[in-house]
Scaffold this active site. Structure first.
Site, PDB file in Angstrom:
ATOM      1  N   GLY A 141       0.697  -1.164  -0.077  1.00 41.04           N
ATOM      2  CA  GLY A 141      -0.202  -0.103  -0.007  1.00 41.04           C
ATOM      3  C   GLY A 141       0.895   1.301  -0.081  1.00 41.04           C
ATOM      4  O   GLY A 141       2.109   1.084   0.353  1.00 41.04           O
ATOM      5  N   PRO A 157       2.415   4.848   1.192  1.00 42.28           N
ATOM      6  CA  PRO A 157       3.099   5.385   2.344  1.00 42.28           C
ATOM      7  C   PRO A 157       2.252   5.981   3.362  1.00 42.28           C
ATOM      8  O   PRO A 157       1.117   6.514   2.804  1.00 42.28           O
ATOM      9  CB  PRO A 157       4.201   6.373   2.113  1.00 42.28           C
ATOM     10  CG  PRO A 157       4.291   6.109   0.610  1.00 42.28           C
ATOM     11  CD  PRO A 157       3.201   5.601   0.166  1.00 42.28           C
ATOM     12  N   VAL A 217      -0.158   4.426   5.515  1.00 41.33           N
ATOM     13  CA  VAL A 217      -1.474   3.746   5.838  1.00 41.33           C
ATOM     14  C   VAL A 217      -1.336   2.649   6.848  1.00 41.33           C
ATOM     15  O   VAL A 217      -2.158   1.930   7.289  1.00 41.33           O
ATOM     16  CB  VAL A 217      -2.060   3.114   4.520  1.00 41.33           C
ATOM     17  CG1 VAL A 217      -2.138   3.828   3.504  1.00 41.33           C
ATOM     18  CG2 VAL A 217      -0.969   2.025   4.070  1.00 41.33           C
ATOM     19  N   LYS A 260       1.299   0.276   7.455  1.00 44.22           N
ATOM     20  CA  LYS A 260       1.900  -1.043   7.188  1.00 44.22           C
ATOM     21  C   LYS A 260       2.735  -1.739   8.366  1.00 44.22           C
ATOM     22  O   LYS A 260       2.632  -2.786   8.740  1.00 44.22           O
ATOM     23  CB  LYS A 260       2.375  -1.345   5.710  1.00 44.22           C
ATOM     24  CG  LYS A 260       1.568  -0.849   4.660  1.00 44.22           C
ATOM     25  CD  LYS A 260       2.201  -0.966   3.505  1.00 44.22           C
ATOM     26  CE  LYS A 260       3.676   0.005   3.283  1.00 44.22           C
ATOM     27  NZ  LYS A 260       3.047   1.379   3.298  1.00 44.22           N
ATOM     28  N   SER A 306      -6.589   2.530 -18.486  1.00 43.45           N
ATOM     29  CA  SER A 306      -7.740   2.790 -17.973  1.00 43.45           C
ATOM     30  C   SER A 306      -8.365   3.935 -18.710  1.00 43.45           C
ATOM     31  O   SER A 306      -9.381   4.116 -18.025  1.00 43.45           O
ATOM     32  CB  SER A 306      -7.778   2.698 -16.470  1.00 43.45           C
ATOM     33  OG  SER A 306      -6.953   3.521 -15.886  1.00 43.45           O
ATOM     34  N   LYS A 351      -9.931   4.509  -6.654  1.00 43.86           N
ATOM     35  CA  LYS A 351     -10.910   5.293  -7.845  1.00 43.86           C
ATOM     36  C   LYS A 351     -12.083   5.864  -7.157  1.00 43.86           C
ATOM     37  O   LYS A 351     -12.624   6.937  -7.313  1.00 43.86           O
ATOM     38  CB  LYS A 351     -10.986   4.528  -9.171  1.00 43.86           C
ATOM     39  CG  LYS A 351      -9.673   4.384  -9.845  1.00 43.86           C
ATOM     40  CD  LYS A 351     -10.035   3.794 -11.041  1.00 43.86           C
ATOM     41  CE  LYS A 351      -8.390   3.519 -11.922  1.00 43.86           C
ATOM     42  NZ  LYS A 351      -8.611   3.057 -13.077  1.00 43.86           N
TER      43      LYS A 351
END
Length: 1009
Positions: free
Chosen positions: A476, A478, A480, A482, A909, A952
């Site tokens: 994930g 930076p 968050v 971990k 995308s 998103k």
């Protein structure tokens, strides 16, 4: 007189002064010095001659006809010469030099011998090394002709040269560079008439007889000079001044003899073979033996006045005493140091021997072996047999090695590591799922995927009764959590925790250890971890595994394959230990920002759990419940002194900290509280208890029975007056209006009366000019006794003054348009910091027959450029399908741009967004309001799945977009999102672009959400 001062204990050293020359070679007066015949040792003589000083008995005064005595002892001297091992013929030749006719005073023309170092005094002999072959041949020839006398003159240093700074080697070299008249003037005028005792090679042994002065040069090579023989100035021995000086010299010599053994030896020999010391002899004796500068010695030699000569010698002897004292002190200090160390060493050795004899202590090797065996006492049952065998072999090897050998230290360190590891020792695990859930929720908000996986791990362990190690990779952006979640997992499982980072690691030895043959070898990080934690089932957090390096020392990623493989780490082999280690019970948790840089074989061994980041609601909870509380305590601020509103936090999250993590949010909160702390201190607020305030506040208690401690503080930071007025009364906060224009207090009547009795001091409530922040001041009755001033100055941080604390907003609204113009469509993108919205803009450049083209800008990557070309082709096909006669794309040159231009962008995308933008421009239709889309498009119009659905979706919520279009293949990913992420979103899933067209341009709005 000096015979009474010396002792015979150093008589043996006199043997070192023996000469190599035969007795028969000493002409004229040598028979008066019978002690020379007894000095037989040529080896010791050589050592003594190197000192360039030796005592020789001679009449220094008036030449007493020693040459006549030489003939009387001729036969005996020849015998001595033969006994020394020399040939009889040479002895006869030497004896032929002896002449009874010439006397020293008869030699008025002599060969000048330059002396480089010191002058020669009468009564002493000196070896001189002569490198001038002509001078040496002339002296030898004179000896054969019974002319055994020469003049010894001290060589002058160059003008302006300090004699103390000139080395003897340089002086010797310069002597032989001068010849004839130049050499004549470089020699001191006064020298010594010296008798040539012996010539051995290039060494000439000279014996001083009397003083003389050179007057005229006779020959140049070798230098021959005319001389005048000098006599002492007549003096009266009974004169008081001379006698006093004489006795002072004797007294000073007595002090020197007490200090210097060398002087005692010379004094004894001199007095024995010469007799009593006359005034002149005493002066020459002291000057000759002193270590004074050669010019000072030359000054004594040139002085013919005995009284002045005695005074000069006295000065030299005094200096000698000082030098000897310094030498003695230095020698004593060194001796004490050495003797002290030796004494300490001997005592330690004796102490060891005594303790060993009494059984109180063993030697080093025995003690080490006992220590290692003691460590293994409780581990033998659990330790693998092959490890026990290696330990026994190394213990036996240790006993055979010397403690001073390098192999001993290698073996000792190896045994230290082997015996320190927790073989078979495991910590008790806690398989209580509810307990683990509670701990994980206490430390982290959200992260449901990680928590669920850990709870599954605990549940499996509870059912099996034991747990096996796993390899989990938390991926994930930076900030968050971990790394911190790894510590919480270890606490929930009651396991030991160990963390090490492999970011930038390029040496395999850091993982698997060094070979023991290397100097400074150590095991790898895993073995160091087991030693530190003391258990075989810790939780090891390997940080930054996506940033592994690779260098000349190997590939650490390949070394991790064995470590992180559940099938291989049962027998993990460290290079240093070289014995298998069971790591199957270790729980490995790895962290990475992206998994793309992790090698595929290594990634295949790990269970990846993605942590997408936090949405606004989650950040609000984290900021209020975790970050603000810890920051407030760290800054020493009390809850009643500060209030940060919800709107301020929301503003901070939306416009300052849009990152997926909360690290930057924590920094901003810390900045706010630091400024508040500075503001409170400038206002004179102190949270330290003051005794006088406690005493004043005791008057407030008169209105109620409850004690001060009953004025408790609510959990939310407000103060209560529980039970102080009425048992059923609810908690109320007593506020004082900031202006103090009215003193109406929102509290019971009793409180108001009491406060009025106590009296309140009005305080200047003007805003803090340094930060521009308004400060509201109030009085809180429920404040603790040690809380400082009665008036609690409460700082309120809201949207209006947030800029004063953290500066101007960093981010602006991503939503640029309420209604997007024609040709502009909002897309959704994934970044390493979380999700983001971006606009695709298309505009017309020019139109003309056959000018159809597409120009692309926005720092797009290759994949995104291809997506734009595909979108142009698909949009042309769709437009022809909708309107067959429309040739807009054929005849129009278009410009497609993706802001912002400074940000690199890539990925497939954005295909459907680009098609929609092109069609919007071609059809002159606006896209549906509050619509964002994402998806990859093929040439046939099919929508392919994308990644980063959660990020998103979060980006869409942040931009207040309500309608989102995802590929239909991502419906399952969206369904797995938490409800707070999906709440309020109208999501449509499209399989073909025709469905997106209908949704974007006002077709069927049916939802598949």
């Amino acid at each position: 007189m000096l015979k009474l001062l010396v002792s015979s204990c150093f008589q043996g050293r006199l043997q070192n002064l023996s000469t190599r020359f035969p007795a028969s070679a000493a002409n004229g007066g040598l028979q008066s010095f019978p002690f020379l015949g007894s000095l037989r040792n040529p080896t010791r003589q050589r050592a003594a001659l190197q000192c360039q000083k030796a005592l020789f008995s001679s009449e220094s005064g008036d030449g007493d006809g020693g040459a006549e005595k030489c003939m009387e002892g001729k036969t005996a001297e020849e015998a001595e010469y033969a006994s020394a091992g020399l040939e009889t013929e040479d002895a006869k030749t030497s004896s032929a030099i002896v002449s009874t006719n010439p006397r020293p005073e008869d030699h008025l023309t002599v060969i000048a011998v330059p002396l480089p170092h010191r002058p020669l005094f009468p009564g002493f002999y000196m070896p001189v090394s002569i490198k001038d072959s002509k001078l040496l041949a002339a002296l030898s020839e004179n000896c054969k002709r019974s002319v055994t006398y020469a003049g010894a003159f001290l060589f002058k240093d160059a003008p302006g040269t300090d004699s103390s700074m000139v080395s003897g080697t340089e002086t010797e070299k310069s002597i032989y560079e001068f010849k004839g008249e130049e050499l004549f003037y470089r020699l001191h005028d006064i020298g010594t008439l010296a008798q040539i005792s012996s010539i051995q090679g290039n060494e000439v042994y000279l014996l001083g007889h009397r003083r003389l002065r050179k007057t005229e040069m006779v020959g140049e090579d070798p230098l021959t000079v005319k001389v005048d023989h000098l006599k002492e100035v007549p003096y009266n021995k009974d004169e008081d001044v001379i006698k006093a000086t004489y006795f002072e010299v004797i007294s000073t010599l007595r002090d020197v003899l007490k200090i210097s053994s060398v002087w005692r030896e010379y004094a004894k020999t001199y007095s024995r073979y010469i007799g009593d010391f006359t005034y002149g002899r005493l002066a020459d004796f002291g000057a000759a033996l002193s270590m004074a500068n050669k010019l000072l010695c030359q000054q004594v030699l040139e002085e013919l006045d005995v009284h002045i000569r005695l005074k000069l010698t006295l000065e030299l002897i005094k200096k000698e005493i000082e030098i000897n004292k310094i030498q003695e002190s230095i020698a004593k200090a060194i001796e004490e140091k050495i003797s002290g160390e030796q004494r300490r060493y001997f005592l330690n050795e004796q102490l060891k021997a005594i303790k060993k004899e009494l059984g109180l202590e063993t030697d080093d090797k025995t003690a080490l072996s006992a220590k290692f065996k003691e460590r293994m006492e409780g581990k033998k049952d659990r330790c693998p047999p092959q490890v026990l065998q290696v330990i026994e072999e190394e213990l036996t090897k240790l006993q055979l090695l010397e403690a001073s050998s390098s192999e001993f230290n290698v073996t000792r360190n190896y045994l230290d590591w082997l015996t320190a590891l927790p073989w078979g020792e495991y910590s008790d695990e806690n398989f209580d799922v509810n307990h683990a859930q509670k701990i994980l929720d206490e430390d982290h908000y959200g992260l449901s995927d990680v928590k669920e996986r850990i709870l599954e791990f605990i549940a499996v362990g509870k059912l099996r009764g034991t747990s096996h190690g796993k390899i989990i990779c938390l991926s994930g952006p930076p900030g968050v959590g971990k790394t911190s979640i790894g510590r919480s997992i270890a606490r929930a499982l009651s396991r030991k925790f160990y963390r090490f980072s492999v970011g930038g690691l390029a040496d395999v030895a850091e993982i698997k250890g060094h070979r023991r043959t290397y100097i400074g070898a150590m095991p790898g990080k895993v073995v160091q971890c087991l030693k530190n934690v003391g258990t075989s089932n810790p939780l090891i957090l390997i940080d930054e595994i996506d940033k592994l390096g690779r260098g000349h020392a190997g590939d650490p990623a390949s070394a991790l394959l064995e470590l992180l493989d559940p099938e291989q780490n049962v027998n993990f082999l460290d290079h240093y230990l070289d014995v298998p280690i069971d790591l199957s019970k270790v729980l490995f948790v790895c962290t990475a920002n992206v998994i793309d840089t992790i090698p595929s074989p290594l990634l295949d061994r790990m269970e990846v759990i993605s942590i997408a980041g936090y949405i606004t609601d989650e950040k609000m909870h984290i900021a209020r419940d975790y970050l603000e509380k810890s920051t407030r305590e760290a800054c020493g601020i009390k809850p009643e002194q500060v209030e940060v509103t919800e709107a301020a936090f929301l503003e901070l999250i939306e416009n300052y900290c849009r990152e997926a993590g909360v690290r930057n949010l924590q920094k901003q909160i810390e900045k706010i509280y630091r400024k508040i702390a500075l503001q409170l201190v400038r206002k004179g607020i102190s949270n330290e208890p003051l005794a006088n305030e406690v005493k004043e506040f005791s008057e407030v208690k008169e209105f109620s029975e409850p004690s001060r401690t009953e004025l408790l503080e609510d959990s939310d930071g407000s103060h209560s007056l529980e039970e102080s007025i009425d048992d059923d009364a609810s908690s109320e906060e007593v506020n004082v209006d900031a202006t103090f224009e009215s003193k109406n207090i929102a509290s019971p009547e009793q409180v108001t009366d009491t406060l009025e009795k106590v009296g309140k001091v009005e305080t200047d409530l003007s805003p803090d000019l340094s930060t521009g922040v308004e400060v509201s001041q109030g009085t809180d009755i429920g404040k603790e006794a040690g809380g400082g001033d009665f008036g609690v100055k409460k700082v309120t941080v809201d949207v209006s003054n947030l800029v004063d604390f953290v500066g101007k907003p960093v981010f602006h609204a991503e939503k640029l348009y309420d209604q997007t113009p024609v040709g502009v469509v909002m897309g959704l993108a994934w970044t390493a910091l979380g999700g983001s919205t971006l606009y695709i803009e298309t505009t017309l450049i020019e139109q003309g027959e056959g000018k159809g083209a597409l120009h692309i800008t926005g720092q797009l990557g290759d994949v995104m450029k291809e997506s734009a070309q595909i979108a142009h082709t698909v949009a042309r096909a769709i437009l022809l399908e909708k309107d067959q006669g429309n040739s807009y794309f054929t005849n129009s040159k278009l410009h497609l741009h993706v802001p912002a231009g400074a940000t690199p962008k890539d990925g497939p995308s954005a295909g459907c967004t680009m098609i929609t933008s092109l069609l919007s421009l071609a059809t002159k239709k606006h896209v549906r309001k509050d619509l964002a889309m994402t998806g990859e498009v093929t040439l046939t119009g099919r929508i392919l799945p994308i990644g980063g659905v959660k990020e998103k979706a979060i980006a869409a919520r942040r931009s207040e977009v309500k309608t989102i279009i995802f590929p239909s293949a991502n419906k399952r990913d969206f369904d797995e999102l938490s409800d707070n992420v999906k709440e309020g979103l109208d999501v449509h899933f499209a399989e073909y672009y025709s469905q997106i067209y209908e949704l974007a341009f006002g077709g069927d709005d049916s939802s598949q959400s």
